[in-house]
Each structure stands twice: as C-alpha cells, then as structure tokens.
Motif scaffolding. Structure first.
Motif, PDB file in Angstrom:
ATOM      1  N   LEU A 159       0.816  -1.213   0.000  1.00 50.78           N
ATOM      2  CA  LEU A 159       0.000   0.000   0.000  1.00 50.78           C
ATOM      3  C   LEU A 159       0.849   1.262   0.000  1.00 50.78           C
ATOM      4  O   LEU A 159       0.576   2.204  -0.746  1.00 50.78           O
ATOM      5  CB  LEU A 159      -0.923  -0.018   1.222  1.00 50.78           C
ATOM      6  N   GLN A 160       1.915   1.296   0.835  1.00 53.11           N
ATOM      7  CA  GLN A 160       2.685   2.539   0.977  1.00 53.11           C
ATOM      8  C   GLN A 160       4.184   2.380   0.712  1.00 53.11           C
ATOM      9  O   GLN A 160       4.956   3.306   0.933  1.00 53.11           O
ATOM     10  CB  GLN A 160       2.471   3.128   2.385  1.00 53.11           C
ATOM     11  N   ASP A 161       4.619   1.196   0.285  1.00 51.87           N
ATOM     12  CA  ASP A 161       5.994   0.930  -0.142  1.00 51.87           C
ATOM     13  C   ASP A 161       7.027   0.971   0.992  1.00 51.87           C
ATOM     14  O   ASP A 161       8.225   0.823   0.709  1.00 51.87           O
ATOM     15  CB  ASP A 161       6.438   1.915  -1.233  1.00 51.87           C
ATOM     16  N   GLN A 162       6.624   1.142   2.240  1.00 53.87           N
ATOM     17  CA  GLN A 162       7.602   1.115   3.326  1.00 53.87           C
ATOM     18  C   GLN A 162       6.899   0.911   4.672  1.00 53.87           C
ATOM     19  O   GLN A 162       5.720   1.225   4.833  1.00 53.87           O
ATOM     20  CB  GLN A 162       8.435   2.396   3.378  1.00 53.87           C
ATOM     21  N   VAL A 163       7.646   0.356   5.596  1.00 57.17           N
ATOM     22  CA  VAL A 163       7.209   0.254   6.992  1.00 57.17           C
ATOM     23  C   VAL A 163       8.401   0.618   7.865  1.00 57.17           C
ATOM     24  O   VAL A 163       9.554   0.468   7.460  1.00 57.17           O
ATOM     25  CB  VAL A 163       6.703  -1.164   7.343  1.00 57.17           C
ATOM     26  N   ARG A 164       8.132   1.104   9.084  1.00 53.54           N
ATOM     27  CA  ARG A 164       9.218   1.533   9.963  1.00 53.54           C
ATOM     28  C   ARG A 164       8.994   1.026  11.382  1.00 53.54           C
ATOM     29  O   ARG A 164       7.878   1.033  11.897  1.00 53.54           O
ATOM     30  CB  ARG A 164       9.325   3.068   9.995  1.00 53.54           C
ATOM     31  N   GLU A 165      10.108   0.552  11.975  1.00 50.19           N
ATOM     32  CA  GLU A 165      10.195   0.218  13.395  1.00 50.19           C
ATOM     33  C   GLU A 165       9.099  -0.740  13.852  1.00 50.19           C
ATOM     34  O   GLU A 165       8.407  -0.517  14.838  1.00 50.19           O
ATOM     35  CB  GLU A 165      10.179   1.484  14.258  1.00 50.19           C
ATOM     36  N   LEU A 166       8.954  -1.839  13.097  1.00 50.79           N
ATOM     37  CA  LEU A 166       8.081  -2.927  13.554  1.00 50.79           C
ATOM     38  C   LEU A 166       8.895  -3.843  14.459  1.00 50.79           C
ATOM     39  O   LEU A 166       9.999  -4.253  14.123  1.00 50.79           O
ATOM     40  CB  LEU A 166       7.541  -3.700  12.361  1.00 50.79           C
ATOM     41  N   SER A 167       8.330  -4.155  15.623  1.00 48.03           N
ATOM     42  CA  SER A 167       9.055  -4.976  16.597  1.00 48.03           C
ATOM     43  C   SER A 167       8.745  -6.457  16.355  1.00 48.03           C
ATOM     44  O   SER A 167       7.590  -6.883  16.459  1.00 48.03           O
ATOM     45  CB  SER A 167       8.635  -4.572  18.022  1.00 48.03           C
ATOM     46  N   TYR A 168       9.801  -7.226  16.008  1.00 50.85           N
ATOM     47  CA  TYR A 168       9.634  -8.645  15.714  1.00 50.85           C
ATOM     48  C   TYR A 168      10.660  -9.457  16.495  1.00 50.85           C
ATOM     49  O   TYR A 168      11.622  -8.917  17.060  1.00 50.85           O
ATOM     50  CB  TYR A 168       9.825  -8.917  14.210  1.00 50.85           C
ATOM     51  N   GLN A 169      10.452 -10.788  16.476  1.00 50.92           N
ATOM     52  CA  GLN A 169      11.415 -11.736  17.040  1.00 50.92           C
ATOM     53  C   GLN A 169      11.966 -12.589  15.911  1.00 50.92           C
ATOM     54  O   GLN A 169      11.218 -13.288  15.213  1.00 50.92           O
ATOM     55  CB  GLN A 169      10.730 -12.645  18.080  1.00 50.92           C
ATOM     56  N   LEU A 170      13.299 -12.514  15.707  1.00 53.90           N
ATOM     57  CA  LEU A 170      13.941 -13.422  14.757  1.00 53.90           C
ATOM     58  C   LEU A 170      14.222 -14.747  15.447  1.00 53.90           C
ATOM     59  O   LEU A 170      14.628 -14.775  16.614  1.00 53.90           O
ATOM     60  CB  LEU A 170      15.259 -12.823  14.256  1.00 53.90           C
ATOM     61  N   ARG A 171      14.028 -15.832  14.685  1.00 53.54           N
ATOM     62  CA  ARG A 171      14.278 -17.160  15.245  1.00 53.54           C
ATOM     63  C   ARG A 171      15.617 -17.662  14.729  1.00 53.54           C
ATOM     64  O   ARG A 171      15.827 -17.848  13.529  1.00 53.54           O
ATOM     65  CB  ARG A 171      13.161 -18.119  14.863  1.00 53.54           C
ATOM     66  N   ARG A 172      16.555 -17.904  15.664  1.00 54.41           N
ATOM     67  CA  ARG A 172      17.873 -18.413  15.280  1.00 54.41           C
ATOM     68  C   ARG A 172      17.800 -19.899  14.920  1.00 54.41           C
ATOM     69  O   ARG A 172      16.796 -20.572  15.193  1.00 54.41           O
ATOM     70  CB  ARG A 172      18.853 -18.209  16.431  1.00 54.41           C
ATOM     71  N   ARG A 173      18.891 -20.372  14.359  1.00 55.40           N
ATOM     72  CA  ARG A 173      18.961 -21.788  13.982  1.00 55.40           C
ATOM     73  C   ARG A 173      18.831 -22.694  15.190  1.00 55.40           C
ATOM     74  O   ARG A 173      18.258 -23.793  15.110  1.00 55.40           O
ATOM     75  CB  ARG A 173      20.279 -22.061  13.262  1.00 55.40           C
ATOM     76  N   ASP A 174      19.361 -22.253  16.362  1.00 53.24           N
ATOM     77  CA  ASP A 174      19.311 -23.105  17.560  1.00 53.24           C
ATOM     78  C   ASP A 174      17.983 -22.987  18.313  1.00 53.24           C
ATOM     79  O   ASP A 174      17.826 -23.548  19.391  1.00 53.24           O
ATOM     80  CB  ASP A 174      20.472 -22.756  18.497  1.00 53.24           C
ATOM     81  N   GLY A 175      17.036 -22.241  17.750  1.00 53.88           N
ATOM     82  CA  GLY A 175      15.713 -22.153  18.363  1.00 53.88           C
ATOM     83  C   GLY A 175      15.525 -20.940  19.263  1.00 53.88           C
ATOM     84  O   GLY A 175      14.385 -20.635  19.649  1.00 53.88           O
ATOM     85  N   THR A 176      16.607 -20.290  19.632  1.00 48.32           N
ATOM     86  CA  THR A 176      16.476 -19.086  20.450  1.00 48.32           C
ATOM     87  C   THR A 176      16.029 -17.924  19.562  1.00 48.32           C
ATOM     88  O   THR A 176      16.010 -18.022  18.328  1.00 48.32           O
ATOM     89  CB  THR A 176      17.804 -18.732  21.135  1.00 48.32           C
ATOM     90  N   THR A 177      15.673 -16.820  20.184  1.00 46.71           N
ATOM     91  CA  THR A 177      15.181 -15.667  19.432  1.00 46.71           C
ATOM     92  C   THR A 177      16.001 -14.428  19.770  1.00 46.71           C
ATOM     93  O   THR A 177      16.640 -14.355  20.815  1.00 46.71           O
ATOM     94  CB  THR A 177      13.704 -15.385  19.748  1.00 46.71           C
ATOM     95  N   VAL A 178      15.950 -13.461  18.865  1.00 42.71           N
ATOM     96  CA  VAL A 178      16.598 -12.173  19.072  1.00 42.71           C
ATOM     97  C   VAL A 178      15.582 -11.086  18.715  1.00 42.71           C
ATOM     98  O   VAL A 178      15.010 -11.106  17.627  1.00 42.71           O
ATOM     99  CB  VAL A 178      17.892 -12.032  18.251  1.00 42.71           C
ATOM    100  N   PRO A 179      15.324 -10.160  19.632  1.00 37.99           N
ATOM    101  CA  PRO A 179      14.359  -9.102  19.326  1.00 37.99           C
ATOM    102  C   PRO A 179      14.967  -8.070  18.374  1.00 37.99           C
ATOM    103  O   PRO A 179      16.121  -7.672  18.528  1.00 37.99           O
ATOM    104  CB  PRO A 179      14.058  -8.490  20.699  1.00 37.99           C
ATOM    105  N   VAL A 180      14.179  -7.642  17.381  1.00 36.68           N
ATOM    106  CA  VAL A 180      14.686  -6.676  16.399  1.00 36.68           C
ATOM    107  C   VAL A 180      13.605  -5.644  16.088  1.00 36.68           C
ATOM    108  O   VAL A 180      12.405  -5.878  16.293  1.00 36.68           O
ATOM    109  CB  VAL A 180      15.105  -7.375  15.085  1.00 36.68           C
ATOM    110  N   LEU A 181      14.078  -4.493  15.578  1.00 35.69           N
ATOM    111  CA  LEU A 181      13.192  -3.517  14.948  1.00 35.69           C
ATOM    112  C   LEU A 181      13.431  -3.596  13.440  1.00 35.69           C
ATOM    113  O   LEU A 181      14.578  -3.543  12.995  1.00 35.69           O
ATOM    114  CB  LEU A 181      13.494  -2.102  15.450  1.00 35.69           C
ATOM    115  N   MET A 182      12.360  -3.710  12.665  1.00 33.00           N
ATOM    116  CA  MET A 182      12.490  -3.892  11.230  1.00 33.00           C
ATOM    117  C   MET A 182      11.999  -2.652  10.489  1.00 33.00           C
ATOM    118  O   MET A 182      10.909  -2.135  10.737  1.00 33.00           O
ATOM    119  CB  MET A 182      11.682  -5.099  10.763  1.00 33.00           C
ATOM    120  N   ASN A 183      12.850  -2.168   9.573  1.00 35.88           N
ATOM    121  CA  ASN A 183      12.454  -1.167   8.586  1.00 35.88           C
ATOM    122  C   ASN A 183      12.541  -1.832   7.218  1.00 35.88           C
ATOM    123  O   ASN A 183      13.488  -2.592   6.953  1.00 35.88           O
ATOM    124  CB  ASN A 183      13.382   0.051   8.616  1.00 35.88           C
ATOM    125  N   ALA A 184      11.575  -1.555   6.354  1.00 31.01           N
ATOM    126  CA  ALA A 184      11.579  -2.196   5.029  1.00 31.01           C
ATOM    127  C   ALA A 184      11.092  -1.209   3.980  1.00 31.01           C
ATOM    128  O   ALA A 184      10.205  -0.378   4.236  1.00 31.01           O
ATOM    129  CB  ALA A 184      10.691  -3.443   5.037  1.00 31.01           C
TER     130      ALA A 184
END
Length: 387
Positions: A87-112
């Motif tokens: 709709l608007q070609d960009q998003v800013r500062e969405l808070s997500y959890q990345l899942r590592r290979r070992d199953g743990t997670t890392v919290p991130v802010l995503m801009n796209a």
C-alpha cells in the motif's frame, strides 16, 4: 565566500577514504537482507547471518524472510506488514522476534522499503534489522520496576488506611477518656475545696500538703483539657474561616489576659500588621508562646519579650523572643515540639503548648523553628507562606 569556507580542510587518514562498500554492507552494525516480493531471500549480510547462525547457502533462494520470524511475528508480517508494504511501499520500526537456527530468538526492529520496476510492479524488498536485545532488557527492567513500585504503592495505601483507622480509634479513645475523666476530677476539686472550708488541720505540714494536692489536681485538669484540644485540632483541621487579624491589637489583648505586668513587651509589626489565620488558631499560637515566655522567666532578671514580623523568601515570619531560662537544644532539640515534653520540671505545665503551636502552624502551610540558649532565652520563628 565566508571565513569558514576559507579555512583549510583537515587532513584525513587516506585509509578512511578507501572503505570497501561491500565490506561496509557485510559487517554493518545492523542486519541487511533483500527479498523477492513473496519474501524469498536473495541476499543477506554477514551481520544478519551471524545473528541467525545460518550459512548463506542455507538461506539464499531456499528460505523466505517469514521463515526467520517467530510464529507471532510471522502472522503479523503476513497479515499486516506485507499488505502495508504494497500500500505505501515502506514500513518503519516494527518490533519482531527473529528465530535463530538453535531455536532461540533475538528481538529486532524492522524497517523495510519496497522497490518497484518501471511498470510499477513490486521488484525487491530491502530490509534493515536492528538488534534491540539490550533495549528490550531495559524495557523489561522498567516494567518490573514499575510493577514493584505499583505493588509498594498499593501496600503503602493499605498501610496508610490502617494507620488512619488506628489514629481515628486513638483519637476517639483519648477524646472519650479525657471527657469521662474531666467530670470526676472536677468533682474532686469541689470536694477538696469543701474539705478546706470545713476541716481544721492541726498538723503544721498540712498546709503545704494541701497546696501540693491542689497543684496536682490543677495539673490533671490542664492535661485533660490539653488532650481534648489536641484531638479537636486533629478532628477539625482548617475548618475555621481565615481572618486578617490585626496583630498589634490581638497581641495586646492576649498580654492583658495574661496579666503580665512583671514583664516588658516590645511589639513590632511594621513589616506586616496582619496575619491571615483563623482567629482561634492565631489566639492559640500567640497565647501558648507568650504564656510560655512568661512562665519560663529567668529568676532575678527583669523579663522581656519581643514579638515582631518580617518578610523572608516571599513569606511572612512571626518571631517571639524572650530572655528567659532557655532550652538545652543539644540535649532536647528533637523533643521540643513533642507531646508532653517538659524541660523545666520545677515549673508547672502540661507539655502540650508547643505541640499545639506546631500543629497549627503546619495546618496553615508553614513551619516553626527554635533557637535557644540556656540562661539567655529562646526565639521561636514561625514561617507562613505568602497569601
């Protein structure tokens, strides 16, 4: 051309100008990745690979960006983020959890940012990810501290309510006890007066003993009346109307009521001739301070009392000073304004006057201080806020 433009450019380390853009991309302090519109990964920098624990070959063209997200983050990406990008070609500062290979997670802010081709069709999605592990810990600490503070506040509220209940019960007890004791003591006073009138004592020590008994009865009455005054003061704070009382006239009336012919008074209300207080409060304050000044006169010396007003820091100061016996503040400084505290037991008193004075001054939003030297006198300063 400005003077700043004429200044020579500082020399730079030439190595800094030789930074490799590819190196900057791969080892940036944040994660980068590029995806097809459907999320298929086509490029990731080394920083992001290090966070995830995957090799480049395991992800490029084999996995989607959504696969790197936790379950809740993936659901949000597909239902909210992806449509928003279209709709608007960009998003800013969405808070997500990345899942590592070992199953743990890392919290991130995503801009796209979504890039489109010449025909306006979605071409590539460029994503920047910031590790907010430390920030998340800090936020959790804040939330924990807030929860603890709320818990403490609730506990204090409960304790405060309990203290108020206990104080109310104590007030009722003191008021009832003082009220119930007053009549029997008055009866004793009447019986004692009748005894003195009708009975003849032949013992030469009887006269002194009778005087001591009369003083003891009067002391009991004074204490009972003082206790009643204290309870009434706490039950009905600030209910009397405030009046701008003329201090000179008011103080002279109190001095006359004290029959203080054996003392000299200096009254100076030039700085402020009125004090906005309820009449009963001002009377109690001045009466207790002046009667104390007279009561604790230094034997063998003409007694002198000074009463004055001044302005300090935008407020009014009422000062009562005497040249009487004084108080040993090094010994009793913390007890001067406490209930039933007396520092000259050879002088009759109930130990309630200064307590009442402080309570009345505090109810008016002020404070009281005392300076005193044994054998030289005392000075009480009452600070009232500006009207």
């Amino acid at each position: 051309m400005s003077a700043e433009e004429n200044e020579p450019v500082p020399e730079l380390d030439l190595r800094l100008t030789e930074e490799n853009p590819e190196e900057l991309y791969e080892n940036a302090p944040c994660g980068y990745c590029s995806c097809l519109p459907d999320g298929t990964l086509v490029r990731l920098n080394q920083t992001l690979l290090s966070w995830l624990g995957y090799s480049r070959q395991e992800l490029v063209a084999r996995r989607c960006l959504q696969d790197l997200l936790s379950m809740g983050a993936r659901l949000h990406y597909e239902t909210h983020c992806a449509p928003l990008l279209l709709l608007q070609d960009q998003v800013r500062e969405l808070s997500y959890q990345l899942r590592r290979r070992d199953g743990t997670t890392v919290p991130v802010l995503m801009n796209a940012v979504l890039r489109r081709d010449a025909q306006g069709e979605p071409l590539v999605l460029r994503v920047t990810l910031f590790d907010i592990t430390d920030r998340r810990k800090y936020e959790q600490e804040l939330l924990r501290a807030k929860a603890e503070a709320e818990e403490q506040r609730e506990l204090l509220t409960v304790k405060n309510a309990e203290l108020l209940r206990i104080n109310a019960e104590l007030d009722n007890f003191v008021y009832t006890a003082s009220h119930d004791l007053k009549q029997p003591v008055n009866n004793m006073v009447g019986l004692f007066e009748e005894l003195k009138r009708t009975v003849t004592f032949h013992d030469p020590e009887a006269v002194g003993m009778m005087g001591m008994f009369a003083d003891a009865l009067q002391q009991i009455l004074n204490t009972i009346e003082g206790m009643t005054d204290v309870v009434q003061l706490q039950r009905q704070p600030n209910q009397a109307p405030v009046e701008a009382m003329d201090l000179l006239t008011f103080t002279k009336d109190i001095i006359r009521s004290l029959q203080a012919s054996a003392a000299d008074f200096t009254l100076d209300f030039a700085a402020a001739s009125t004090l906005p207080l309820p009449r009963t409060s001002l009377h109690s304050i001045l009466y207790n301070l002046l009667s104390n000044a007279l009561k604790y006169a230094e034997p063998g010396r003409r007694h002198h009392v000074w009463v004055s007003t001044t302005h300090e820091a935008g407020g009014l100061v009422l000062t009562v000073r005497d040249n009487g016996r004084g108080i040993d503040l090094h010994r009793y400084g913390q007890e001067v304004f406490q209930l039933f505290r007396r520092f000259h037991p050879e002088v009759a008193g109930s130990g309630l006057g200064l307590y009442l004075v402080r309570r009345l001054v505090q109810q008016a939003g002020g404070q009281i201080e005392v300076d005193s030297t044994v054998g030289q006198g005392s000075t009480f300063r009452l600070y009232f806020p500006a009207a």
